[in-house]
Design a protein around this motif. Sequence first.
Motif, PDB file in Angstrom:
ATOM      1  N   THR A  38      10.128   6.297  11.975  1.00 36.85           N
ATOM      2  CA  THR A  38      10.032   5.097  11.102  1.00 36.85           C
ATOM      3  C   THR A  38       8.469   4.588  11.056  1.00 36.85           C
ATOM      4  N   ASP A  60      14.578  -2.692  11.686  1.00 38.03           N
ATOM      5  CA  ASP A  60      14.286  -1.408  12.585  1.00 38.03           C
ATOM      6  C   ASP A  60      12.957  -1.174  12.726  1.00 38.03           C
ATOM      7  N   THR A 110      17.086   4.052  14.330  1.00 37.44           N
ATOM      8  CA  THR A 110      17.292   4.172  13.128  1.00 37.44           C
ATOM      9  C   THR A 110      18.465   4.705  13.013  1.00 37.44           C
TER      10      THR A 110
HETATM   11 MG    MG Z   1      13.179   4.952  13.445  1.00 37.15          MG
END
Ligand code: MG
Length: 176
Positions: free
Chosen positions: A38, A62, A20
């Motif tokens: 995430t 991502d 990220t």
């Molecule tokens: Mg992440």
Amino acid sequence: MQRERLLKVLVVGDLGVGKTAIIRRYVHQVFSHHYRATIGVDFALKVLHWDPGTVIRLQLWDIAGQERYGNMTRVYYREAVGALVVFDMTRASTFQAVLKWKGDLDAKVALGNGHPVPAVLLANKCDQQRLCAKLPKLESFSKEQGFVGWYETSAKDNTNIDKAVMRLVEHIMASD
Ligand code: MG
Ligand code: GTP
């Protein structure tokens, strides 16, 4: 007339390696030390004026590190044309996981012609650790494992991130 290309690129690697952070650095030119894992998948878009006749819409997926243990990656990988596989230079276990991520990719997604999707290996957090002695190894490792290139990167210091993405996009566009 301008040609427009949409490229779906995956960013994979273990929890906390900096996926990220790399995307935020690349797309928004920012970095934060704050870590928030995430969940599932996030998206970012970068528009590249590739050449006078071509605009690339680079769609970065991502993928959460914890998804390696989930069963959604097959869905997320669909129609990807390239990947960045990231590990954290300060944590050996994340390097070992590179093989698992690369294996997962090659098992679940391929180009239209059946070839594996091109992947670039990123040794991230190079601001924290120098891997010098191991670099020749990384060169042969990345070749053996079929990566199209590898870079030491730092999302914090903005080292080699543009270069790594460029290497991948050049490869994708060249084999077009
Ligand atoms: Mg992440
Ligand atoms: P998941 O979403 O859980 O899969 O993790 P991730 O790979 O997205 O990691 P993330 O980008 O959230 O970064 C994890 C932690 O590492 C954060 O605290 C970041 O600030 C830090 N970090 C990321 N890249 C770098 C880097 O290049 N250098 C340093 N020093 N820290 C970094």
